[in-house]
Design a protein around this motif. Structure first.
Motif, PDB file in Angstrom:
ATOM      1  N   LYS A 106      53.670  73.577 -36.117  1.00 26.09           N
ATOM      2  CA  LYS A 106      53.685  74.444 -37.167  1.00 26.09           C
ATOM      3  C   LYS A 106      54.705  75.937 -37.069  1.00 26.09           C
ATOM      4  O   LYS A 106      55.530  76.109 -37.613  1.00 26.09           O
ATOM      5  CB  LYS A 106      52.401  75.222 -37.304  1.00 26.09           C
ATOM      6  N   VAL A 107      54.612  75.920 -35.740  1.00 26.01           N
ATOM      7  CA  VAL A 107      55.517  77.134 -35.413  1.00 26.01           C
ATOM      8  C   VAL A 107      57.001  76.658 -35.461  1.00 26.01           C
ATOM      9  O   VAL A 107      58.008  77.471 -35.328  1.00 26.01           O
ATOM     10  CB  VAL A 107      55.124  77.849 -33.884  1.00 26.01           C
ATOM     11  N   SER A 108      57.293  75.282 -35.147  1.00 23.77           N
ATOM     12  CA  SER A 108      58.638  74.695 -34.912  1.00 23.77           C
ATOM     13  C   SER A 108      59.453  74.745 -36.383  1.00 23.77           C
ATOM     14  O   SER A 108      60.530  74.416 -36.350  1.00 23.77           O
ATOM     15  CB  SER A 108      58.546  73.316 -34.444  1.00 23.77           C
ATOM     16  N   TYR A 109      58.641  74.731 -37.505  1.00 25.22           N
ATOM     17  CA  TYR A 109      59.290  74.580 -38.911  1.00 25.22           C
ATOM     18  C   TYR A 109      60.315  75.899 -39.014  1.00 25.22           C
ATOM     19  O   TYR A 109      60.130  76.906 -38.455  1.00 25.22           O
ATOM     20  CB  TYR A 109      58.182  75.036 -39.963  1.00 25.22           C
ATOM     21  N   ARG A 110      61.522  75.717 -39.725  1.00 27.38           N
ATOM     22  CA  ARG A 110      62.376  76.523 -40.007  1.00 27.38           C
ATOM     23  C   ARG A 110      61.775  77.768 -40.816  1.00 27.38           C
ATOM     24  O   ARG A 110      62.211  78.821 -40.519  1.00 27.38           O
ATOM     25  CB  ARG A 110      63.518  76.345 -40.793  1.00 27.38           C
ATOM     26  N   SER A 111      60.870  77.419 -41.572  1.00 31.48           N
ATOM     27  CA  SER A 111      60.017  78.819 -42.185  1.00 31.48           C
ATOM     28  C   SER A 111      59.217  79.353 -41.588  1.00 31.48           C
ATOM     29  O   SER A 111      58.747  80.671 -41.879  1.00 31.48           O
ATOM     30  CB  SER A 111      59.100  77.825 -43.349  1.00 31.48           C
ATOM     31  N   SER A 112      59.092  79.169 -40.235  1.00 32.74           N
ATOM     32  CA  SER A 112      58.302  79.968 -39.305  1.00 32.74           C
ATOM     33  C   SER A 112      58.988  81.390 -39.047  1.00 32.74           C
ATOM     34  O   SER A 112      60.177  81.487 -38.888  1.00 32.74           O
ATOM     35  CB  SER A 112      58.089  79.413 -38.157  1.00 32.74           C
ATOM     36  N   PRO A 113      58.218  82.534 -39.082  1.00 34.92           N
ATOM     37  CA  PRO A 113      58.891  83.713 -38.914  1.00 34.92           C
ATOM     38  C   PRO A 113      59.404  83.998 -37.258  1.00 34.92           C
ATOM     39  O   PRO A 113      59.970  85.220 -37.024  1.00 34.92           O
ATOM     40  CB  PRO A 113      57.866  84.727 -39.489  1.00 34.92           C
ATOM     41  N   LEU A 114      58.736  83.193 -36.547  1.00 35.87           N
ATOM     42  CA  LEU A 114      58.942  83.414 -35.112  1.00 35.87           C
ATOM     43  C   LEU A 114      60.262  83.161 -34.820  1.00 35.87           C
ATOM     44  O   LEU A 114      61.089  82.079 -35.153  1.00 35.87           O
ATOM     45  CB  LEU A 114      58.190  82.548 -34.367  1.00 35.87           C
ATOM     46  N   LYS A 115      60.866  83.744 -33.628  1.00 35.59           N
ATOM     47  CA  LYS A 115      62.212  83.648 -33.222  1.00 35.59           C
ATOM     48  C   LYS A 115      62.199  82.438 -32.116  1.00 35.59           C
ATOM     49  O   LYS A 115      61.111  82.108 -31.826  1.00 35.59           O
ATOM     50  CB  LYS A 115      62.759  84.779 -32.601  1.00 35.59           C
ATOM     51  N   TYR A 116      63.259  81.804 -32.022  1.00 29.91           N
ATOM     52  CA  TYR A 116      63.348  80.839 -30.830  1.00 29.91           C
ATOM     53  C   TYR A 116      62.687  80.746 -29.580  1.00 29.91           C
ATOM     54  O   TYR A 116      61.997  80.026 -29.226  1.00 29.91           O
ATOM     55  CB  TYR A 116      64.747  80.262 -30.435  1.00 29.91           C
ATOM     56  N   ASP A 117      62.832  82.091 -28.973  1.00 34.40           N
ATOM     57  CA  ASP A 117      62.216  82.347 -27.783  1.00 34.40           C
ATOM     58  C   ASP A 117      60.780  82.417 -27.783  1.00 34.40           C
ATOM     59  O   ASP A 117      60.198  82.347 -26.722  1.00 34.40           O
ATOM     60  CB  ASP A 117      62.873  83.717 -27.181  1.00 34.40           C
ATOM     61  N   GLN A 118      60.306  82.988 -29.242  1.00 35.97           N
ATOM     62  CA  GLN A 118      58.872  82.908 -29.416  1.00 35.97           C
ATOM     63  C   GLN A 118      58.364  81.715 -29.366  1.00 35.97           C
ATOM     64  O   GLN A 118      57.237  81.237 -28.804  1.00 35.97           O
ATOM     65  CB  GLN A 118      58.575  83.835 -30.360  1.00 35.97           C
ATOM     66  N   LYS A 119      58.945  80.732 -30.212  1.00 34.69           N
ATOM     67  CA  LYS A 119      58.491  79.363 -30.168  1.00 34.69           C
ATOM     68  C   LYS A 119      58.599  78.648 -28.947  1.00 34.69           C
ATOM     69  O   LYS A 119      57.844  77.913 -28.564  1.00 34.69           O
ATOM     70  CB  LYS A 119      59.661  78.646 -31.285  1.00 34.69           C
ATOM     71  N   LEU A 120      59.638  79.025 -27.988  1.00 40.23           N
ATOM     72  CA  LEU A 120      59.631  78.217 -26.617  1.00 40.23           C
ATOM     73  C   LEU A 120      58.435  78.917 -25.985  1.00 40.23           C
ATOM     74  O   LEU A 120      58.106  77.864 -25.086  1.00 40.23           O
ATOM     75  CB  LEU A 120      60.959  78.686 -25.948  1.00 40.23           C
ATOM     76  N   LEU A 121      58.051  79.821 -25.999  1.00 41.09           N
ATOM     77  CA  LEU A 121      56.728  80.421 -25.265  1.00 41.09           C
ATOM     78  C   LEU A 121      55.581  79.638 -25.746  1.00 41.09           C
ATOM     79  O   LEU A 121      54.773  79.099 -24.801  1.00 41.09           O
ATOM     80  CB  LEU A 121      56.523  81.916 -25.296  1.00 41.09           C
ATOM     81  N   ILE A 122      55.555  79.207 -27.060  1.00 42.20           N
ATOM     82  CA  ILE A 122      54.373  78.552 -27.407  1.00 42.20           C
ATOM     83  C   ILE A 122      54.407  77.070 -26.967  1.00 42.20           C
ATOM     84  O   ILE A 122      53.438  76.365 -26.524  1.00 42.20           O
ATOM     85  CB  ILE A 122      53.973  78.623 -28.902  1.00 42.20           C
ATOM     86  N   PHE A 123      55.622  76.431 -26.866  1.00 47.82           N
ATOM     87  CA  PHE A 123      55.793  75.081 -26.435  1.00 47.82           C
ATOM     88  C   PHE A 123      55.519  75.122 -25.208  1.00 47.82           C
ATOM     89  O   PHE A 123      54.768  74.149 -24.576  1.00 47.82           O
ATOM     90  CB  PHE A 123      57.283  74.724 -26.682  1.00 47.82           C
ATOM     91  N   GLN A 124      55.860  76.026 -24.275  1.00 49.03           N
ATOM     92  CA  GLN A 124      55.660  76.035 -22.782  1.00 49.03           C
ATOM     93  C   GLN A 124      54.260  76.267 -22.527  1.00 49.03           C
ATOM     94  O   GLN A 124      53.627  75.557 -21.570  1.00 49.03           O
ATOM     95  CB  GLN A 124      56.654  77.146 -22.277  1.00 49.03           C
ATOM     96  N   SER A 125      53.611  77.113 -23.428  1.00 51.90           N
ATOM     97  CA  SER A 125      52.041  77.272 -23.169  1.00 51.90           C
ATOM     98  C   SER A 125      51.342  76.021 -23.450  1.00 51.90           C
ATOM     99  O   SER A 125      50.416  75.606 -22.840  1.00 51.90           O
ATOM    100  CB  SER A 125      51.615  78.507 -24.034  1.00 51.90           C
TER     101      SER A 125
END
Length: 231
Positions: free
Chosen positions: A25-44
């Motif tokens: 869900k956070v990987s979608y382009r429509s997500s308001p999160l910046k890449y570094d924020q998405k990366l934190l979720i992927f790493q978590s």
């Protein structure tokens, strides 16, 4: 009877699919999160998956020992390595003390043949209260290749990775090593760059690994103990 999933596997798959949905869900382009924020979720997600593998084995072993206990399993129905490991756990420290102080009187007292745990050796005896899931899990819960080999050896599977490779036709050992190397990098080094596709690949590999571990353990328990002790 046909194989059915352990509760440990059901819980593992439910939790893994939930983590994958969040990462997707956070990987979608429509997500308001910046890449570094998405990366934190992927790493978590990767970090949490390590805990889920550990929890799978813990729940699986605890459930198995519980079933032996509540069903009054005979010693002949319990894997030999579980009984042997329990016997070692009850005696090893006394031998270490004797090696240190050479006090034979104390050793004889502590290893007296009247100790209740010797019912482990009587194949006609019912479940020994000396046995617990701690005897199997010990300090080997972290899901490294080495620890998983040790843990499943304790229930009589000589090489769990050889067994699952034969069943699933894949090199699961290398897949787990790859996953854990990323987990360790996140924990102790500079975290690697990741995409959702990386996360998805690792999660799918782990789901497949646990699927085959569950099936191998099922076959082992049915062979040694009987169907009634599974789930």
């Amino acid at each position: 009877m046909p194989y059915n999933k352990s509760q440990a596997r059901v819980d593992f798959e439910t939790g893994t699919k939930s983590l994958k949905q969040v990462a997707k869900k956070v990987s979608y382009r429509s997500s308001p999160l910046k890449y570094d924020q998405k990366l934190l979720i992927f790493q978590s997600t990767i970090f949490l998956m390590s805990a889920k593998i550990e929890e799978y084995t813990k729940v699986l072993i605890e459930g198995l020992i519980f079933n032996y206990k509540t069903n009054g399993a005979l010693m002949s129905e319990i894997p030999e390595n579980i009984r042997t490991k329990t016997l070692i756990d009850n005696q090893l420290m006394h031998y270490k003390n004797y090696n240190h102080n050479s006090d034979e009187r104390k050793l004889l007292e502590r290893l007296s043949c009247t100790n209740s745990y010797y019912d482990l050796l009587d194949l006609t005896s019912t479940f020994s209260r000396s046995i617990s899931s701690k005897n199997v899990l010990a300090n080997n819960k972290y899901p490294s290749v080495k620890n998983l080999k040790i843990l499943y050896l304790r229930i009589g599977i000589n090489d769990i990775f050889q067994a699952v490779a034969k069943k699933g036709k894949k090199d699961y050992k290398s897949q787990l090593d790859s996953f854990l190397s990323i987990r360790e990098a996140i924990a102790h080094q500079e975290a690697p760059v990741m995409t959702f596709q990386d996360v998805e690949r690792h999660l799918d590999n782990l789901i497949d690994l646990i699927n085959n571990i569950d099936r191998v353990v099922y076959s082992q328990i049915v062979k040694v103990s009987g169907e009634k002790y599974w789930n």
